[in-house]
Design a protein around this motif. Sequence first.
Motif, PDB file in Angstrom:
ATOM      1  N   VAL A   1      43.392  41.294  40.243  1.00  0.00           N
ATOM      2  CA  VAL A   1      43.778  39.909  39.940  1.00  0.00           C
ATOM      3  C   VAL A   1      44.390  39.878  38.547  1.00  0.00           C
ATOM      4  O   VAL A   1      43.779  40.341  37.574  1.00  0.00           O
ATOM      5  CB  VAL A   1      42.546  38.986  40.008  1.00  0.00           C
ATOM      6  CG1 VAL A   1      42.928  37.574  39.609  1.00  0.00           C
ATOM      7  CG2 VAL A   1      41.954  39.029  41.407  1.00  0.00           C
TER       8      VAL A   1
ATOM      9  N   ARG B   1      32.969  37.481  41.906  1.00  0.00           N
ATOM     10  CA  ARG B   1      33.188  36.745  43.156  1.00  0.00           C
ATOM     11  C   ARG B   1      34.605  36.192  43.158  1.00  0.00           C
ATOM     12  O   ARG B   1      35.088  35.701  42.144  1.00  0.00           O
ATOM     13  CB  ARG B   1      32.160  35.618  43.305  1.00  0.00           C
ATOM     14  CG  ARG B   1      30.782  36.144  43.727  1.00  0.00           C
ATOM     15  CD  ARG B   1      29.894  35.009  44.186  1.00  0.00           C
ATOM     16  NE  ARG B   1      29.614  34.060  43.124  1.00  0.00           N
ATOM     17  CZ  ARG B   1      28.576  34.185  42.285  1.00  0.00           C
ATOM     18  NH1 ARG B   1      27.732  35.191  42.398  1.00  0.00           N
ATOM     19  NH2 ARG B   1      28.376  33.286  41.354  1.00  0.00           N
ATOM     20  N   VAL B   2      35.242  36.268  44.322  1.00  0.00           N
ATOM     21  CA  VAL B   2      36.625  35.800  44.442  1.00  0.00           C
ATOM     22  C   VAL B   2      36.619  34.475  45.198  1.00  0.00           C
ATOM     23  O   VAL B   2      36.039  34.375  46.287  1.00  0.00           O
ATOM     24  CB  VAL B   2      37.485  36.827  45.204  1.00  0.00           C
ATOM     25  CG1 VAL B   2      38.935  36.392  45.260  1.00  0.00           C
ATOM     26  CG2 VAL B   2      37.362  38.204  44.565  1.00  0.00           C
ATOM     27  N   HIS B   3      37.230  33.426  44.604  1.00  0.00           N
ATOM     28  CA  HIS B   3      37.278  32.114  45.266  1.00  0.00           C
ATOM     29  C   HIS B   3      38.721  31.705  45.476  1.00  0.00           C
ATOM     30  O   HIS B   3      39.544  31.860  44.585  1.00  0.00           O
ATOM     31  CB  HIS B   3      36.624  31.038  44.391  1.00  0.00           C
ATOM     32  CG  HIS B   3      35.274  31.419  43.879  1.00  0.00           C
ATOM     33  ND1 HIS B   3      34.100  31.056  44.488  1.00  0.00           N
ATOM     34  CD2 HIS B   3      34.908  32.154  42.789  1.00  0.00           C
ATOM     35  CE1 HIS B   3      33.078  31.532  43.811  1.00  0.00           C
ATOM     36  NE2 HIS B   3      33.543  32.206  42.771  1.00  0.00           N
TER      37      HIS B   3
ATOM     38  N   LEU C   1      37.935  33.799  39.667  1.00  0.00           N
ATOM     39  CA  LEU C   1      36.883  34.824  39.646  1.00  0.00           C
ATOM     40  C   LEU C   1      35.705  34.269  38.855  1.00  0.00           C
ATOM     41  O   LEU C   1      35.898  33.664  37.799  1.00  0.00           O
ATOM     42  CB  LEU C   1      37.368  36.099  38.960  1.00  0.00           C
ATOM     43  CG  LEU C   1      38.576  36.804  39.582  1.00  0.00           C
ATOM     44  CD1 LEU C   1      39.053  37.925  38.667  1.00  0.00           C
ATOM     45  CD2 LEU C   1      38.215  37.352  40.953  1.00  0.00           C
TER      46      LEU C   1
ATOM     47  N   ALA D   1      38.179  43.214  41.260  1.00  0.00           N
ATOM     48  CA  ALA D   1      37.058  42.586  41.954  1.00  0.00           C
ATOM     49  C   ALA D   1      36.925  43.269  43.308  1.00  0.00           C
ATOM     50  O   ALA D   1      37.917  43.621  43.926  1.00  0.00           O
ATOM     51  CB  ALA D   1      37.300  41.099  42.147  1.00  0.00           C
TER      52      ALA D   1
ATOM     53  N   ARG E   1      34.843  43.432  47.178  1.00  0.00           N
ATOM     54  CA  ARG E   1      34.039  42.646  48.097  1.00  0.00           C
ATOM     55  C   ARG E   1      33.720  43.501  49.309  1.00  0.00           C
ATOM     56  O   ARG E   1      34.599  44.168  49.853  1.00  0.00           O
ATOM     57  CB  ARG E   1      34.835  41.419  48.528  1.00  0.00           C
ATOM     58  CG  ARG E   1      33.948  40.321  49.067  1.00  0.00           C
ATOM     59  CD  ARG E   1      34.697  39.040  49.104  1.00  0.00           C
ATOM     60  NE  ARG E   1      35.662  39.055  50.214  1.00  0.00           N
ATOM     61  CZ  ARG E   1      36.398  38.005  50.535  1.00  0.00           C
ATOM     62  NH1 ARG E   1      36.329  36.882  49.824  1.00  0.00           N
ATOM     63  NH2 ARG E   1      37.220  38.066  51.545  1.00  0.00           N
TER      64      ARG E   1
ATOM     65  N   VAL F   1      42.140  36.546  51.761  1.00  0.00           N
ATOM     66  CA  VAL F   1      42.857  36.462  50.490  1.00  0.00           C
ATOM     67  C   VAL F   1      44.136  37.280  50.634  1.00  0.00           C
ATOM     68  O   VAL F   1      44.114  38.383  51.170  1.00  0.00           O
ATOM     69  CB  VAL F   1      41.981  37.034  49.352  1.00  0.00           C
ATOM     70  CG1 VAL F   1      42.727  37.004  48.039  1.00  0.00           C
ATOM     71  CG2 VAL F   1      40.676  36.272  49.266  1.00  0.00           C
TER      72      VAL F   1
ATOM     73  N   VAL G   1      46.543  37.101  42.776  1.00  0.00           N
ATOM     74  CA  VAL G   1      46.264  38.406  43.365  1.00  0.00           C
ATOM     75  C   VAL G   1      47.520  39.290  43.234  1.00  0.00           C
ATOM     76  O   VAL G   1      48.576  38.948  43.756  1.00  0.00           O
ATOM     77  CB  VAL G   1      45.868  38.258  44.840  1.00  0.00           C
ATOM     78  CG1 VAL G   1      45.665  39.638  45.474  1.00  0.00           C
ATOM     79  CG2 VAL G   1      44.614  37.423  44.958  1.00  0.00           C
TER      80      VAL G   1
ATOM     81  N   VAL H   1      43.748  32.624  42.699  1.00  0.00           N
ATOM     82  CA  VAL H   1      42.301  32.744  42.930  1.00  0.00           C
ATOM     83  C   VAL H   1      41.530  32.505  41.644  1.00  0.00           C
ATOM     84  O   VAL H   1      42.094  32.521  40.549  1.00  0.00           O
ATOM     85  CB  VAL H   1      41.937  34.139  43.486  1.00  0.00           C
ATOM     86  CG1 VAL H   1      42.462  34.350  44.889  1.00  0.00           C
ATOM     87  CG2 VAL H   1      42.409  35.232  42.541  1.00  0.00           C
TER      88      VAL H   1
ATOM     89  N   TYR I   1      40.351  43.895  44.962  1.00  0.00           N
ATOM     90  CA  TYR I   1      41.435  42.976  44.577  1.00  0.00           C
ATOM     91  C   TYR I   1      41.779  43.217  43.128  1.00  0.00           C
ATOM     92  O   TYR I   1      40.878  43.310  42.284  1.00  0.00           O
ATOM     93  CB  TYR I   1      41.004  41.527  44.750  1.00  0.00           C
ATOM     94  CG  TYR I   1      40.583  41.194  46.177  1.00  0.00           C
ATOM     95  CD1 TYR I   1      41.539  40.849  47.131  1.00  0.00           C
ATOM     96  CD2 TYR I   1      39.247  41.242  46.549  1.00  0.00           C
ATOM     97  CE1 TYR I   1      41.155  40.564  48.436  1.00  0.00           C
ATOM     98  CE2 TYR I   1      38.861  40.962  47.846  1.00  0.00           C
ATOM     99  CZ  TYR I   1      39.821  40.620  48.790  1.00  0.00           C
ATOM    100  OH  TYR I   1      39.448  40.361  50.078  1.00  0.00           O
TER     101      TYR I   1
END
Lengths: 385, 316, 263
Positions: A342, A311-313, A373, A352, A354, A365, A328, A371, A340
């Motif tokens: 990262v 999960r990317v936050h 993960l 990652a 999504r 993003v 990123v 970010v 992505y």
Amino acid sequence: MNAKPRLNIGAVRSSFAPWADPSAKPLVRFDQVTKRFGGETAVDAVSLDIYEGEFFALLGPSGCGKSTLMRMLAGFETPDLGRITLGGEDLAGRPPHLRPVNMMFQSYALFPHLTVAQNIAFGLRQQKKPKDEIAARVDEMLALVRLEGLAHRKPDQLSGGQKQRVALARAIAPKPRMLLLDEPLGALDRKLREETQFELMALQQRLGMTFLIVTHDQEEAMITADRIAVMRAGQLAQIGRPAEVYEAPNSRYVADFIGDVNLFEARVTEDDGDIIRLVSPEAPEGLEAIEDDEIAIGSTAWLAVRPEKMRVHLDPPPPGPNRLEGTVADIGYLGDWTTYLVELPGGRTIRAARANASRVVDRPVDWDDKVWLTFAPDSAVVLTR
Amino acid sequence: MSVTGAPRPHRPWKGLGRPRGQPSSEARAAYAPFLWLAVFFLVPFLLVAKLSLSDVVLAIPPYAPRLDWSRGLGGVIAFVRALDFEAYARMGQDGLYLAAYLSSLKFAAVATVILLLVGYPLAYGMTRCRPSVRQALLMAVILPFWTSFLIRVYAWIAILKPAGLLNMALAQIGLPPVDILNTDTAVYIGLVYAYLPFMVLPLYAVLERQEAGLLEAAADLGCTPFQSFWRVTFPLSLPGVAAGALLCFIPMVGEFVIPDLLGGSGTLMLGKTIWTEFFSNRDWPAASAVAIVLLATLVIPILLFQRQQTKMMEQR
Amino acid sequence: MRRGPSAFNIAAIVLGMGFLYLPIALLVIYSFNESRLVTVWGGFSTRWYVSLFQNEQLLAAAWVTLRVAFVSATLATILGTLAALGLVRAGRFRGRTLFSSMTYAPLVMPEVILGLSLLLLFVAVGVARGFWTVMIAHTTLTLCYATVVVQARLVSFDEALEEAARDLGAPPWKAFALVTLPNIAPAVAAAWMLAFTLSLDDLVIASFTSGPGATTLPIRIYSAVRLGVSPEINAISTLLIGLVATGVIAVYLLSMRRRTAAP
């Protein structure tokens, strides 16, 4: 992109599992089969059971021995060691023309001097079937592969997709105990290949025939097969349903060969039954995974996490295990998915993915964004080899 | 396992998986031609080698010693003792042989160069035509190859002889006659004429296979047409040049018909020498010795040619 | 796009083709010359063709030549096809290098040597020279050409086709007959034609290996040519050229039509 899991497809036939039934007799059994070419071992003591009605895939990179294994079943190669049985009968010494299996060749191998109908009738003629029976069966096959109008064409007047269907019809026509498909879709373009994969599957269900497919395309194997045998350098790396080899690979090789994966080399620090904790310089806050098998404390293991399970936050999640921080470095927009890349502080790049579930995103993003993960402990697999 | 186009499967297993000492049915298919060539090519060849070490005697067949099997091992030993290098020694001493040897090489080498100069522009021009025209021209080059060699050489006699068509044409336009027949010039004309298809075909094959995109790339990178020919087309056609040169040079060294019919009494070539030694002088050991020397000279070009053939066969 | 031919290209083609065909054209034209003198045009006539068919020696030689060519070409094509199969399909086997060398060597070996060596063989085993010895000699020479022609086709022939036939229930010999042979048939036919014309054409090897009663046409022509140009020789040459050219062009057109019939 390759990582798109299509588990729903594999799950359609979840009730079909003869391999799990100890009383079931396999249709084909490879028993410790070894084949060497010169000094090279192409197939190394492979044992494998394939059951009646199964769609079985041999998957591996080129040169892994999968084609040789199939050619030994068809009778074009002789095993140096081991036995191959079909319906309990040892096939040793039986030439190809006396084996009740038919093969669909990678190059299709359509006879260029014969028409489509004559190609399809070839196997039936060898069986000395009466003329009207042959004609009826040819018509039936032409209808099956939807080539009714092309019976009198020569192979060089057909498109690639049509050739592929003639080759299929020709191999099915003599009603073999088992159909062998050697990279059957390799020469088709992407769109046609995808369609044909589903067609093959539907056809196999309809005929109830046992199919053995050799392919290097993991997506093809995942879509079509009930079970996949992943091969590596002449040996079996793993056998299982598509979802098993994808979600529960037994080695770094299988995890990496099927789909994309992020691997973290780590040291096991704690094992409390379900949860295993590990430390890795790449994950300063520690790693956690759910794993039933016991792993020795202090040993080295690899944690495998699929990109789509990352999960990317943009806002920092609460600190804790399975949390990675980075920037990123690259974004690959694929339409249905976005990938992505990262970069972690140590320089390592993590992938990652999504799903683009909605057309508009509030806060997209962007390149160079900071970010975080995270992944769930049950999304990670601990591998020891 | 390739995925694009119509894949031709790579077969690393070819011929390797068979148990030792158990030939495949295809290898067994080769038994008959193998046997044929052993009996009618290899054995005769060994006979030539043996004969070149024998002496002339006045009987038919005019040579000694003969291997007398009835005397067993003693016969073999006597036979081997009697072999000598006399025929070769005579060749070394007689300046005529050496002259014929050198002159053969010279004829073949010069004719090969002329063939390249004539054949290359022709082959290159052919590849520049429309495909339909190209096919017809290719056919036109191949056709003489199928028609009789002897007849094609003969055709030149009528042209070149003193009262022949060439001199008639020269007289028409008021030029003095030339005397070409029975000279080295006539031999060169005959060699170039007879072997031109052998030179053009390999050249055409390599030139035709060349991608047009290469020339476009060269032009795009600033080459004039001549530069792109010299820097791209020509270097890429070198395998064809080599094949054509070998294909012409090797048989030309041993050529008999052309020097015999078009050349004069002073035209020395080994093929002719063998023929004369054999049919006129009835000196079989000498003829055999000349044949062995000729073959020894050609071993290297033949091996080169063979290697190239095998390479081309494997590439296809 | 390829550039079209330049003036230089066209000149090279015209001169090259002129060089190749002018002598043959002259020979053909003068075969219809009324006059015995080759350089003087005495009007159109077919008298030399008529006298040709009254020349029994020449006709006998032609008959020998055709028989030798037919038998040796047939034998050479069978042996050459087998040899090509062995070379292309059998992979490595003992003696392969020797075998492939033997099939290539006669292609480039001077004919004089080949003829001499075969003569020595026939003398050594004490066979009377005649039809059969010429036939054997020509088979030896042309079998190598036949091998090369068939081999070139077999190399590009997908072996999977034969495997497919076996997979569909045909025993090996039947797979070969039903699938491989029809597909290499054009090459086999071309090999036969090549062998036939080579045998028809050969002077040197035939001179060494023939005996009394088996004089071939090239030997006759050669001895006549040594005596000078004659319109009769022109006539027979024209016939031979016409025969071969018709055959070659017919085969070529047939193969073209087959290709265009399958778009």
